[in-house]
Design an enzyme around this catalytic site. Structure first.
Site, mmCIF file in Angstrom:
data_model
loop_
_atom_site.group_PDB
_atom_site.id
_atom_site.type_symbol
_atom_site.label_atom_id
_atom_site.label_comp_id
_atom_site.label_asym_id
_atom_site.label_seq_id
_atom_site.Cartn_x
_atom_site.Cartn_y
_atom_site.Cartn_z
ATOM 1 C CD GLU A 160 23.849 -63.585 -6.104
ATOM 2 O OE1 GLU A 160 24.186 -64.416 -6.971
ATOM 3 O OE2 GLU A 160 24.677 -63.023 -5.363
ATOM 4 C CG ASP A 171 27.143 -54.757 -8.468
ATOM 5 O OD1 ASP A 171 26.480 -55.622 -7.862
ATOM 6 O OD2 ASP A 171 28.266 -54.376 -8.083
#
Length: 414
Positions: free
Chosen positions: A275, A356
């Site tokens: 995030e 990611d």
């Protein structure tokens, strides 16, 4: 039969047909063989349960979309919008209040019509698969709060939109654009401070190893947050998730309590790092800019169709109005909205891969992120083998197998 009628009815049937085809293909793509990657996470029973969950929701979607098709055609062909318009006009308020009443009445009617499906989804389907934690009291109170917010925030926003379009001529769309973009930014702190706590309880994350690890990581990447909290997501569902909100100095991390219970500390840190990647890689800000551009394009095209008598004739309307123009144009705009939506999902999937990668490079725990993704898939009974067309049209996140494959290349460098 006018061209507008053919276009709008064609759009409605096309949407229904496309969604039905995608659901069919998605069900056909279900494989009885568990992907090897998940052999350490799913057992046979859990995998079959995840497939049954997908099948049940897909079949239910056939029913809800068919009902929506029936209602849409009935409202248009039966002159229902004209009936509502005449009713709210008869109350005797000015154009702005009449427009607010028009949308408010339609919202209430639509909500009443769809309420049985919402109840069935929550208390039958989600209950059957062990997700539902919502009580009838919570469900009812959520509805009351939603109506309260619709009156408190939605009505004034709609009123200002109608005011701008009614008083600023051909340049009104610019004023509406500036207002909506500004409002979307202002709503971030309002959501965090007032709206979110209306629905969930947020408590600071307890002192301990997890909080220490999160603080250590955030300090390493120089990412200060104002609040680091746990949200009582289990109040409504056992689905797990986490989200960031806010911009600037008011950033907030909210972890579902279900996520905290289901994952190891390193897995949670890797998810948070993902995030953080969205912020560090400017995905949040680029999303705001792209959304603003999309809104501006839509409003400009809308301004060309305001008070169009041929468009109103499709809906059997006796009177022209700005407020009804907004509704009818939204139906006409659907194909453009769909194309833009696909473009946004492509960007979103690309951003997920990038976030990611950011997590793997900065937290140095790609294995933890992989195991965390697997656990979320297991606990949420995710579809592990979605059809590519469903992914292309609807997925804002890449399928979990693709994310895992992309993360594996970082393991040797971790």
């Amino acid at each position: 039969m006018s061209l507008y009628f053919i276009i709008i009815i064609g759009i409605i049937f096309f949407e229904y047909a496309l969604s039905s085809i995608v659901r069919y293909l998605n069900l056909k793509a279900l494989s009885p063989i568990l992907p090897e990657e998940f052999s350490d996470t799913f057992d046979k029973e859990k995998y079959l349960k995840s497939q049954e969950y997908t099948k049940t929701n897909s079949k239910f979607s056939y029913i809800t979309s068919s009902f929506s098709l029936f209602i849409s055609l009935t409202f248009i062909l039966g002159g229902f919008y004209n009936f509502i318009d005449i009713y709210v006009r008869g109350i005797g308020y000015g154009d702005i209040l009449t427009g607010i009443l028009f949308f408010g009445t339609l919202s209430i009617i639509t909500d009443i019509l769809t309420l049985p499906f919402s109840i069935y989804s929550t208390f039958v389907i989600e209950e059957k698969y062990g997700f539902n934690k919502t009580t009838p009291k919570t469900f009812f109170l959520d509805k009351v709060k939603q109506y309260f917010l619709m009156i408190l925030i939605g009505a004034p926003v709609m009123g200002l939109i109608l005011y701008f379009f009614g008083n600023f001529g051909e340049h009104a769309w610019i004023y509406v654009w500036i207002f909506l973009v500004s409002f979307s930014v202002i709503m971030q702190p309002i959501f965090n401070t007032f709206i979110a706590p209306m629905f969930n309880k947020f408590t600071p994350l307890d002192e301990g190893p997890l909080l220490d690890k999160i603080r250590e990581y955030l300090a390493k990447v120089n990412f200060p947050v104002k609040k680091l909290e746990v949200m009582d997501g289990s109040k409504r569902s056992s689905h797990s998730n986490a989200y960031f909100s806010g911009i600037g100095k008011n950033k907030r991390i909210a972890l579902f309590d279900t996520l905290v219970d289901q994952m190891e500390d390193d897995e949670i840190v890797s998810v948070i790092a993902h995030e953080v990647g969205h912020y560090k890689l400017k995905h949040i800000y680029s999303g705001i800019v792209l959304s603003a551009i999309q809104t501006g394009l839509m409003l400009y095209i809308l301004s060309l169709f305001l008070l169009n008598p041929d468009l109103f004739a499709v809906f059997k309307m006796q009177n022209l109005s700005i407020y009804a123009s907004l509704l009818f144009f939204s139906m006409l705009y659907t194909p453009i909205s769909m194309i833009i939506g696909i473009f946004f999902t492509i960007i979103s999937r690309k951003n997920e891969f990038s976030a990611d990668a950011y997590s793997a490079k900065t937290a140095h725990m790609p294995e933890a992120l992989i195991s965390g993704l697997k656990k979320m898939s297991k606990e949420n009974l995710s579809n592990l083998t979605p059809h590519w067309l469903n992914v292309f049209l609807n997925y804002s996140h890449p399928p979990v197998l693709q994310r895992i494959d992309a993360l594996k290349k970082y393991i040797k460098n971790a």
